[in-house]
Enzyme design. Structure first.
Site, PDB file in Angstrom:
ATOM      1  CG  ASN A 104       3.666  -4.443  -4.198  1.00  0.00           C
ATOM      2  OD1 ASN A 104       3.627  -4.572  -2.957  1.00  0.00           O
ATOM      3  ND2 ASN A 104       2.595  -4.615  -4.946  1.00  0.00           N
ATOM      4  CG  HIS A 106      -0.426  -8.434  -6.619  1.00  0.00           C
ATOM      5  ND1 HIS A 106      -1.278  -7.538  -6.017  1.00  0.00           N
ATOM      6  CD2 HIS A 106      -1.193  -9.221  -7.421  1.00  0.00           C
ATOM      7  CE1 HIS A 106      -2.510  -7.763  -6.444  1.00  0.00           C
ATOM      8  NE2 HIS A 106      -2.483  -8.764  -7.299  1.00  0.00           N
ATOM      9  CB  SER A 133       3.924 -11.394  -9.165  1.00  0.00           C
ATOM     10  OG  SER A 133       3.094 -12.321  -9.828  1.00  0.00           O
ATOM     11  CG  ASP A 142      -1.211  -4.543  -8.155  1.00  0.00           C
ATOM     12  OD1 ASP A 142      -0.295  -4.249  -7.369  1.00  0.00           O
ATOM     13  OD2 ASP A 142      -2.384  -4.738  -7.796  1.00  0.00           O
TER      14      ASP A 142
HETATM   15  C1  GRF Z   1       0.506 -10.239   1.250  1.00  0.00           C
HETATM   16  O1  GRF Z   1      -0.411 -11.193   0.805  1.00  0.00           O
HETATM   17  C2  GRF Z   1       1.035  -9.431   0.087  1.00  0.00           C
HETATM   18  O2  GRF Z   1       1.121 -10.163  -1.090  1.00  0.00           O
HETATM   19  C3  GRF Z   1      -0.010  -8.349  -0.055  1.00  0.00           C
HETATM   20  O3  GRF Z   1      -0.391  -8.045   1.260  1.00  0.00           O
HETATM   21  C4  GRF Z   1      -0.155  -9.158   2.108  1.00  0.00           C
HETATM   22  C5  GRF Z   1       0.745  -8.679   3.199  1.00  0.00           C
HETATM   23  O4  GRF Z   1       0.925  -9.619   4.212  1.00  0.00           O
HETATM   24  N1  GRF Z   1       0.525  -7.240  -0.812  1.00  0.00           N
HETATM   25  P1  GRF Z   1       2.017  -9.363   5.345  1.00  0.00           P
HETATM   26  O5  GRF Z   1       1.686  -8.026   6.004  1.00  0.00           O
HETATM   27  O6  GRF Z   1       3.360  -9.375   4.706  1.00  0.00           O
HETATM   28  O7  GRF Z   1       1.827 -10.507   6.310  1.00  0.00           O
END
Ligand code: GRF
Length: 197
Positions: A104, A106, A133, A142
């Site tokens: 994932n 984050h 991260s 997370d």
């Molecule tokens: C990103 O900020 C990611 O870190 C978080 O959700 C957002 C997703 O953005 N988990 P996108 O859909 O990739 O534009």
């Protein structure tokens, strides 16, 4: 070549970065799944000629939804699953069965600022650094071992939106790098730890 499945719920800009960084890498995105039919990221995948699937979560127990995801990923021959703005919490069973092959991104320097409303909280706390991260997914939210991080400055004048945009740029560089490391076997999850070689 490792076959990758990407799970999204929204705009999919990280998916876009993973698609753009594919050439010359050891991964290939073979399937994009969204729980939301309206996710703009689906269009990005279709434009790139990648198979897409919508699996709605509404009205289903978590385990049933996760079972459908799992079956679709397996049917698609997926070996690595990337969460990219996927707004569903996965069941412990799903996380365990994909352990070491599920990652994932984050938008914070984990373990700081897990959960939601990250940028608001970072600004509120007057942090001077934030970042992104990429981590292995474990059942606890997370909390999985970090594969790679990128930091960005936080300026006193930042709004959550301005900071989010700065972090997002860093995400777009970071996620492909981390996925390449995993696809190349340069990082593994062993006994609950990220092991690098
Ligand atoms: C990103 O900020 C990611 O870190 C978080 O959700 C957002 C997703 O953005 N988990 P996108 O859909 O990739 O534009």
């Amino acid at each position: 070549m490792k076959k990758v499945g990407v799970l999204i719920s929204g705009r999919g800009s990280n998916l876009g970065a993973l698609i753009a960084a594919q050439p010359g890498s050891s991964y290939e995105i073979g399937l994009v799944i969204s729980n939301m039919e309206s996710a703009a990221g689906l269009q990005r995948a279709e434009t790139a000629g990648i198979a897409t699937l919508v699996i709605p979560h509404k009205g289903k127990p978590r385990e049933v939804f996760d079972g459908e995801l799992d079956a679709a990923l397996k049917k698609g021959g997926v070996e690595i699953v990337c969460l990219a703005g996927f707004m569903r919490i996965l069941s412990d069973g799903f996380a365990r069965s994909w352990e070491g092959r599920l990652v994932n991104i984050h938008p914070s320097l984990l373990p700081a600022y897990k959960g939601t409303h990250v940028h608001e909280r970072v600004i509120e706390a007057r942090e001077t650094q934030s970042g992104a991260s990429v981590h292995f997914v474990v059942p606890e939210l997370d909390a999985g071992p970090v594969i790679a991080q990128a930091s960005v400055p936080v300026h006193p004048s930042d709004t959550p939106e301005i900071l989010a945009a700065r972090v997002l740029e860093a995400e777009h560089r970071l996620y492909p790098q981390a996925l390449r490391m995993l696809a190349d076997g340069k990082v593994k999850l062993e006994k609950g730890m990220a092991v690098f070689s």
